[in-house]
Design an enzyme around this catalytic site. Structure first.
Site, mmCIF file in Angstrom:
data_model
loop_
_atom_site.group_PDB
_atom_site.id
_atom_site.type_symbol
_atom_site.label_atom_id
_atom_site.label_comp_id
_atom_site.label_asym_id
_atom_site.label_seq_id
_atom_site.Cartn_x
_atom_site.Cartn_y
_atom_site.Cartn_z
ATOM 1 N N GLU A 126 -24.224 104.813 18.303
ATOM 2 C CA GLU A 126 -24.267 103.359 18.305
ATOM 3 C C GLU A 126 -22.901 102.770 18.672
ATOM 4 O O GLU A 126 -22.043 103.462 19.196
ATOM 5 C CB GLU A 126 -24.734 102.867 16.927
ATOM 6 C CG GLU A 126 -26.155 103.287 16.556
ATOM 7 C CD GLU A 126 -27.225 102.613 17.400
ATOM 8 O OE1 GLU A 126 -26.924 101.600 18.053
ATOM 9 O OE2 GLU A 126 -28.370 103.109 17.398
ATOM 10 N N ALA A 168 -14.828 109.072 14.753
ATOM 11 C CA ALA A 168 -16.163 108.946 15.329
ATOM 12 C C ALA A 168 -16.289 109.908 16.501
ATOM 13 O O ALA A 168 -15.310 110.179 17.208
ATOM 14 C CB ALA A 168 -16.406 107.517 15.798
ATOM 15 N N GLY A 174 -16.122 112.248 23.760
ATOM 16 C CA GLY A 174 -15.460 113.105 22.793
ATOM 17 C C GLY A 174 -15.281 112.452 21.446
ATOM 18 O O GLY A 174 -16.232 111.925 20.872
ATOM 19 N N ALA A 219 -12.731 110.072 18.561
ATOM 20 C CA ALA A 219 -11.703 109.049 18.360
ATOM 21 C C ALA A 219 -11.269 109.065 16.907
ATOM 22 O O ALA A 219 -12.100 108.936 16.008
ATOM 23 C CB ALA A 219 -12.253 107.676 18.733
ATOM 24 N N CYS A 240 -20.974 102.516 14.290
ATOM 25 C CA CYS A 240 -21.878 103.666 14.434
ATOM 26 C C CYS A 240 -23.248 103.402 13.824
ATOM 27 O O CYS A 240 -24.011 104.332 13.547
ATOM 28 C CB CYS A 240 -21.256 104.925 13.809
ATOM 29 S SG CYS A 240 -19.667 105.358 14.546
#
Length: 292
Positions: free
Chosen positions: A128, A193, A206, A208, A224
């Protein structure tokens, strides 16, 4: 094997935040590929990985996205020629931006899209909405999973493991996974995330990790898509930890401002190299090199 200088600064605190989990992973959990996969490597040597270091630079999101797609196309061409001999890692920061996954719902935006606080991009990753901004280290691994493990769940858990090990080895922060939720957590606070995309077993997008990130932009979204959970950063956790005296705290916070991103970056590289069993070759980069 990693050809980057390791951090020499020793942080003067111990942060002892411990989370509830469904069986925490040991810092030494073995995430290496199977012996059958490794046996294809010449003399069992580590696979090479070019590391393009922009961790102190702010790179527009659409530019980094373009780089990744170009490199994935190049990797497919190399695979067809049986010349795909190394992986790639890009580390950078972004200017303030919101990104949505390919199937992300706009109900998680707490603002009118026509009057958004920052630019918004709908990407090809899963997951999300999330926020990227200065003070957040973003890692874009472009890996050929045929040389690691052709299992997306394994890949997600391996990326989480990189962050978990980084937090523990660099700052003594005990973080973990949260059952049923992707990412890395300290209690109910999410620090990292993860959103990935895989094209014919070549990864892009990838993870963060919030280091010194301004957290206020997260208030404008449901990060998210997870309600009733917080988003945090390393700086905040360290500020909450206990110091033996005021002078020690003052010295630590001043040093943190200067070195926190660098220490986190170097630890991320070390743990990424170990988890994925890659020999990192750190190098500067240019638009031309990334887009060719």
């Amino acid at each position: 094997m990693i050809q980057c200088t390791s951090p020499s600064f020793v942080w003067p605190w111990k942060c002892s935040a411990i989370v509830h989990s469904q069986g925490p992973m040991s810092p030494k959990t073995d995430f290496r590929a199977s012996d059958a996969t490794i046996s294809h490597r010449h003399n069992y040597s580590l696979r090479s990985c070019e590391c393009f270091d922009l961790h102190n630079e702010i790179v527009p999101y659409n530019k980094a996205w373009s780089w990744q797609k170009s490199m994935v196309r190049k990797r497919h061409t190399l695979i067809e020629k049986d010349e795909d001999c190394s992986d790639t890692l890009i580390v950078l920061q972004h200017p303030p931006v919101y990104t949505l996954g390919s199937g992300s719902s706009e109900e998680y935006l707490n603002f009118d899209k026509l009057d958004a606080p920052f630019d918004i991009y709908r990407t090809e990753r899963g997951g999300e909405v999330t926020y990227h901004g200065p003070g957040q280290l973003v890692m874009y691994p472009i890996l050929n999973l045929r040389y690691h493990k052709m299992d997306l769940h394994w890949y997600l858990r391996a990326l989480e493991e990189v962050v978990i090990r980084t937090l523990y080895s660099a700052f003594s922060i005990k973080a973990d996974r949260n059952a049923g939720l992707t990412g890395v957590w300290v209690g109910d606070c999410k620090l990292a995330a993860i959103g990935i995309r895989v094209s014919r077993w070549i990864t892009y997008h990838g993870l963060a990790l919030n280091v010194t990130t301004d957290l206020s932009p997260f208030h404008h979204i449901v990060p998210c898509g997870i309600r009733n959970r917080r988003v945090g950063n390393i700086k905040g956790l360290l500020n909450e930890s206990q110091f033996s005296n005021g002078l020690e705290r003052s010295i630590a916070l001043q040093t943190e401002t200067v070195q926190l991103l660098d220490v986190t970056y170097k630890s991320l590289l070390k743990e990424f190299s170990e988890v994925f069993q890659l020999a990192l070759q750190c190098k500067p980069m240019s638009d031309r090199e990334l887009s060719e």
